[in-house]
Design a protein around this motif. Structure first.
Motif, PDB file in Angstrom:
ATOM      1  N   GLU A  52      -7.850 -15.082 -10.890  1.00  0.00           N
ATOM      2  CA  GLU A  52      -9.271 -14.728 -11.633  1.00  0.00           C
ATOM      3  C   GLU A  52      -9.717 -13.711 -10.796  1.00  0.00           C
ATOM      4  O   GLU A  52     -10.204 -12.837 -11.727  1.00  0.00           O
ATOM      5  CB  GLU A  52     -10.021 -16.113 -10.702  1.00  0.00           C
ATOM      6  N   ARG A  53      -9.323 -13.409  -9.993  1.00  0.00           N
ATOM      7  CA  ARG A  53      -8.857 -12.025  -9.003  1.00  0.00           C
ATOM      8  C   ARG A  53      -7.724 -11.670  -8.618  1.00  0.00           C
ATOM      9  O   ARG A  53      -7.627 -12.061  -8.586  1.00  0.00           O
ATOM     10  CB  ARG A  53     -10.351 -12.070  -8.158  1.00  0.00           C
ATOM     11  N   ARG A  54      -7.666 -10.109  -8.453  1.00  0.00           N
ATOM     12  CA  ARG A  54      -6.274  -9.803  -7.819  1.00  0.00           C
ATOM     13  C   ARG A  54      -6.947  -8.267  -7.000  1.00  0.00           C
ATOM     14  O   ARG A  54      -8.227  -7.352  -7.423  1.00  0.00           O
ATOM     15  CB  ARG A  54      -5.856  -8.774  -8.930  1.00  0.00           C
ATOM     16  N   ILE A  55      -6.845  -7.594  -5.531  1.00  0.00           N
ATOM     17  CA  ILE A  55      -7.089  -7.050  -4.650  1.00  0.00           C
ATOM     18  C   ILE A  55      -5.637  -5.978  -5.258  1.00  0.00           C
ATOM     19  O   ILE A  55      -4.477  -6.665  -4.530  1.00  0.00           O
ATOM     20  CB  ILE A  55      -7.374  -7.434  -3.745  1.00  0.00           C
ATOM     21  N   ALA A  56      -5.808  -4.970  -4.786  1.00  0.00           N
ATOM     22  CA  ALA A  56      -4.818  -4.036  -5.303  1.00  0.00           C
ATOM     23  C   ALA A  56      -4.032  -3.941  -3.390  1.00  0.00           C
ATOM     24  O   ALA A  56      -5.069  -3.796  -2.909  1.00  0.00           O
ATOM     25  CB  ALA A  56      -5.106  -2.382  -5.658  1.00  0.00           C
ATOM     26  N   SER A  57      -3.326  -3.763  -3.692  1.00  0.00           N
ATOM     27  CA  SER A  57      -2.626  -3.193  -2.274  1.00  0.00           C
ATOM     28  C   SER A  57      -3.344  -2.117  -1.775  1.00  0.00           C
ATOM     29  O   SER A  57      -3.095  -0.925  -2.206  1.00  0.00           O
ATOM     30  CB  SER A  57      -0.659  -3.296  -2.257  1.00  0.00           C
ATOM     31  N   SER A  58      -3.401  -1.731  -0.687  1.00  0.00           N
ATOM     32  CA  SER A  58      -3.719  -0.075  -0.056  1.00  0.00           C
ATOM     33  C   SER A  58      -2.912   0.402   0.915  1.00  0.00           C
ATOM     34  O   SER A  58      -2.094  -0.401   1.796  1.00  0.00           O
ATOM     35  CB  SER A  58      -5.090  -0.439  -0.107  1.00  0.00           C
ATOM     36  N   THR A  59      -3.208   2.181   0.884  1.00  0.00           N
ATOM     37  CA  THR A  59      -1.894   2.071   2.533  1.00  0.00           C
ATOM     38  C   THR A  59      -2.714   1.926   3.889  1.00  0.00           C
ATOM     39  O   THR A  59      -2.076   1.790   5.081  1.00  0.00           O
ATOM     40  CB  THR A  59      -2.688   3.644   2.168  1.00  0.00           C
ATOM     41  N   GLU A  60      -3.971   1.130   4.420  1.00  0.00           N
ATOM     42  CA  GLU A  60      -4.452   0.776   4.648  1.00  0.00           C
ATOM     43  C   GLU A  60      -3.717  -0.510   5.611  1.00  0.00           C
ATOM     44  O   GLU A  60      -2.998  -1.191   5.964  1.00  0.00           O
ATOM     45  CB  GLU A  60      -6.321   0.680   5.223  1.00  0.00           C
ATOM     46  N   ASN A  61      -4.372  -1.046   4.794  1.00  0.00           N
ATOM     47  CA  ASN A  61      -3.191  -3.136   4.421  1.00  0.00           C
ATOM     48  C   ASN A  61      -2.459  -3.081   3.395  1.00  0.00           C
ATOM     49  O   ASN A  61      -2.091  -3.429   2.640  1.00  0.00           O
ATOM     50  CB  ASN A  61      -4.611  -4.010   4.110  1.00  0.00           C
TER      51      ASN A  61
END
Length: 584
Positions: A52-61
Motif C-alpha cells: 500500500e505504501r513504501r518508505i524509501a531508505s535514507s542516509t539518516e535512517n
C-alpha cells in the motif's frame, strides 16, 4: 486482438532484499515490513495482499532492527541509536528520539499504548512515554551486563521480559529493577547462549527461542523453567503466538516452521505439544506474524509467504518494487528502470528481418544499451551513502528525467548525441524542488504533474526546457496519492489514494469531475467519463467473473490497451498476462 511484437526486457535485475522484521496492526489489517536496505513496506492484507505504501531508505535512517505499531502510528529502532516515528501520509520520518545505550535492537509497546520500551547495545532498557503528537523519554531501568536483543511487555504493562546473552530477565517498570534472572543453559561450555526472541501470555507464561535451537517455557510469576524442547537444529530467530495463546510458531536459521499447541493434561495443568511442521523457505526465517489463521513468514530470501489450513494453502509474494518501476518513452525508444537507490536509462533493442519459424523470435538488429545511471549520493563524516528513490519518471520524448528522494525533487535534461549521454540539472522554481513528491508523470503534451508529499497536485509547463508552475490543485484526497496517470490524449488526469478514492480532472479547464472507489478484491470497473456512469460492459463483467479470476491471490499491477483494437484490455499481475475481449 492484433499481433504485436513483444520486447522481453531481460536487463532489469533488482536484487531481492532480505526481510529483517515485521509488525502487524490487526485492527487495520496492515503489515509493516523492513528490509535489509532499511526500506519500509506497508502491506494491506484486507483482500489480496499488496504494498500500500513504501518508505524509501535514507542516509539518516540507515538501519531498522525492530518495528512496532501503536494503533496507526509506526515506530522503529536501529543501529543508529534512534527511536524513529514515521509519517505514513508523507512517507517520511516524522520524528527521532535518541536512546541511551548506543545501538538499539528491539522495542515493544504496552497494551495500554502509553509506553515504549527499547533495548540497547550497552544493556540499558529505555522507557519512552507516548503522547498524542510525540514520544518523550521517561527513564531507563537499571543497567544490565551485555546487550538486550529482545523484549516484551507483560499483559498488565507492569513488567518487561528481556532476553540477552545467557539470561532472561523480568523487570519491574515501577521500581526499575530486575526481579528475576533466568539462565537458559549452554550446549557448549565455552559458547554463550543467545536469547533471540520472546513471547508472553496473559497468565505470564514466557516462551523463549535461543541459539541452541531450543524452545523454552518459563513461569514468569516465580522465574522458573517449566518445559523445554529441542525444536530446531540451529538458532530460533522468531516466534509468534496465536490470538487465543493456545498455538505458537517458531523458526530461524533452521528454516522449518514448527507449530506447538497448548493442551490440557490434568485438572489445572497444561503442556505444549509439537504439532505440524511447514517447509516454506530455503533460507533463514527472521520474522513470523499470525493474522487470524493465516501465518505470514519471511526472511533472507525476501519473499513474503502466507500459509494456512484448511484448505492447505501456500502463497508467496515476491520482493518487488511498488509500481511503477518502469517508464517507457515511446517516441525516443528509451526505458527508465527504477531501483531502490538508483535509476537506469536504457535504449531499447531494434528487431529486424522475419520471425524464426521454430522459436518465434525476431533477429535483433541492435542490442539494448545502458545509457546512464542516476543516483543521489550524500556524504557523511564516515562514508558516502545513497538516498532511496521515492519515485521516478521520464518524458515521452526522453529529454527530461524527474526523480524524488527524501531530500527533494531533481529534474534533469537528458541529452544523448551519438551515444554520448549527458545529464544537465534543471532548477525547479520557487524552491518547489525541496519538497519530495510521492508520484509524478509527464503527459503527452509535455506537462509535468507531481504529487508532493504534503498533499495535492502541482501542474508544470515548460518553456525552453525551463519549468513554470501552471496550477496547484488542492485535491480533497483522504490519504497519500498512490498512483497518477493521464490519458493518451492528455485530456484527463487521474489520481488515486490509499483509501481507494479515484479523482479525475480535465486538463483543459481543470474542473473536478467525479470520484469513485476501487477495490483490491479482483473487481474490474469501467467508467464512462462522458456519461458519468459504469458502462454496460462493466456491469455485465461484475456479474459474470469466472471462478478462476475471483480465486486469484495477487492483485492487478497494470492495465493497458491495444491502440489498434479498442475492445481489447490487457492486464498483468505477478505471474500472468491477462487479455479481456469486450466483444466476447
Amino acid at each position: 486482438m492484433s499481433n504485436p511484437k513483444v520486447h522481453n526486457v531481460r536487463f532489469y535485475k533488482p536484487k531481492p532484499k532480505a526481510v529483517y522484521c515485521m509488525a502487524l496492526e490487526p485492527q487495520e489489517n496492515k503489515l509493516a515490513i523492513s528490509r535489509s536496505d532499511a526500506s519500509l513496506e506497508i502491506w494491506n492484507l484486507s483482500n489480496a495482499p499488496f504494498i500500500e505504501r513504501r518508505i524509501a531508505s535514507s542516509t539518516e535512517n540507515f538501519s531498522i532492527e525492530g518495528l512496532a505499531w501503536c494503533e496507526t502510528r509506526l515506530f522503529s529502532v536501529g543501529l543508529h541509536g534512534l527511536l524513529v516515528e514515521y509519517d505514513l501520509y508523507k512517507l517520511d520520518v516524522k520524528s527521532r528520539a535518541v536512546v541511551t545505550g548506543e545501538a538499539a535492537f528491539c522495542l515493544d509497546i504496552n497494551k495500554n499504548k502509553t509506553q515504549i520500551a527499547v533495548g540497547t547495545e550497552q544493556g540499558y532498557l529505555n522507557i519512552f512515554q507516548i503522547t498524542e503528537d510525540e514520544v518523550l523519554f521517561e527513564k531507563f531501568l537499571d543497567k544490565q551486563e551485555g546487550r538486550i536483543l529482545c523484549l516484551k511487555f507483560d499483559h498488565s504493562g507492569e513488567y518487561i521480559v528481556s532476553g540477552s546473552m545467557d539470561a532472561i530477565r523480568i523487570w519491574s517498570v515501577k521500581t526499575n529493577q530486575a526481579l528475576f534472572k533466568m539462565i537458559p543453559g549452554r550446549s557448549e561450555q565455552q559458547k554463550a547462549t543467545i536469547v533471540w526472541c520472546l513471547a508472553v501470555t496473559k497468565d505470564f507464561t514466557i516462551v523463549s527461542g535461543d541459539s541452541r535451537g531450543i524452545l523454552t517455557i518459563w513461569d514468569g510469576k516465580v522465574g522458573a523453567q517449566l518445559e523445554s524442547y529441542q525444536s530446531h537444529r540451529a538458532d530460533i530467530l522468531s516466534l509468534c503466538l496465536s490470538e487465543d495463546e493456545n498455538s505458537l510458531y517458531c523458526a530461524g536459521i533452521d528454516p522449518n516452521i514448527l507449530n506447538y499447541v497448548r493442551i490440557k493434561v490434568k485438572d489445572e495443568a497444561y503442556r505444549w505439544v509439537r504439532s505440524i511442521q511447514r517447509k516454506i523457505h530455503e533460507h533463514d526465517v527472521r520474522a513470523l506474524v499470525l493474522n487470524g489463521h493465516k501465518l505470514y513468514s519471511s526472511g533472507v530470501d525476501g519473499y513474503l509467504a502466507c500459509s494456512y489450513h484448511p484448505p492447505k494453502t501456500l502463497l508467496k509474494y515476491p520482493p518487488i518494487l511498488q509500481n511503477p518501476c518502469a517508464t517507457v518513452c515511446t517516441k525516443s525508444q528509451y526505458i527508465l528502470l527504477r531501483y531502490p537507490k538508483f535509476i537506469e536509462i536504457w535504449s531499447l533493442g531494434v528487431s529486424g528481418g522475419e520471425r524464426d519459424k521454430h522459436t518465434g523470435l525476431f533477429a535483433v538488429k541492435s542490442e539494448p544499451k545502458k545509457l546512464v545511471v542516476v543516483q543521489k549520493v550524500v556524504k557523511t563524516d564516515e562514508e558516502e551513502r545513497k538516498e532511496g528513490i521515492v519515485c521516478a519518471t521520464m518524458s515521452h520524448d526522453g529529454k527530461l528525467i524527474l526523480y524524488s528522494t527524501r531530500l527533494g525533487v531533481r529534474l534533469l535534461k537528458f541529452v544523448c548525441d551519438e551515444d554520448k549521454p549527458k545529464l544537465i540539472p534543471i532548477e525547479m522554481l520557487d524552491k518547489l524542488g525541496e519538497c519530495p513528491c510521492v508520484s509524478a508523470i509527464f503527459t503527452s503534451n509535455h506537462l509535468l504533474i507531481i504529487a508532493p508529499n504534503s498533499g495535492g497536485l502541482q501542474v508544470f509547463g515548460f518553456k525552453n526546457d525551463t519549468p513554470f508552475l501552471i496550477q496547484k490543485i488542492s485535491a480533497e484526497m483522504e490519504d497519500t496519492i498512490t498512483f497518477l496517470t493521464a490519458s493518451a490524449t492528455a485530456h484527463y488526469l487521474v489520481a488515486g489514494d490509499v483509501k481507494g478514492n479515484i479523482f479525475v480532472w480535465t486538463l483543459k479547464n481543470n474542473q473536478y469531475d467525479f470520484h469513485f472507489v476501487a477495490y483490491s478484491n479482483s473487481s474490474i470497473i469501467e467508467f464512462d467519463l462522458k456519461k458519468r456512469e459504469l458502462t454496460k460492459f462493466s456491469r455485465s463483467l461484475t456479474k459474470n467473473l469466472p471462478k478462476q479470476w475471483t480465486l486469484r491471490s495477487s492483485i492487478i499491477r497494470s492495465i493497458t490497451f491495444d491502440p489498434r483494437v479498442d475492445h481489447i484490455i490487457i492486464l498483468h499481475d505477478d505471474d500472468s498476462v491477462i487479455v479481456i475481449d469486450k466483444n466476447k
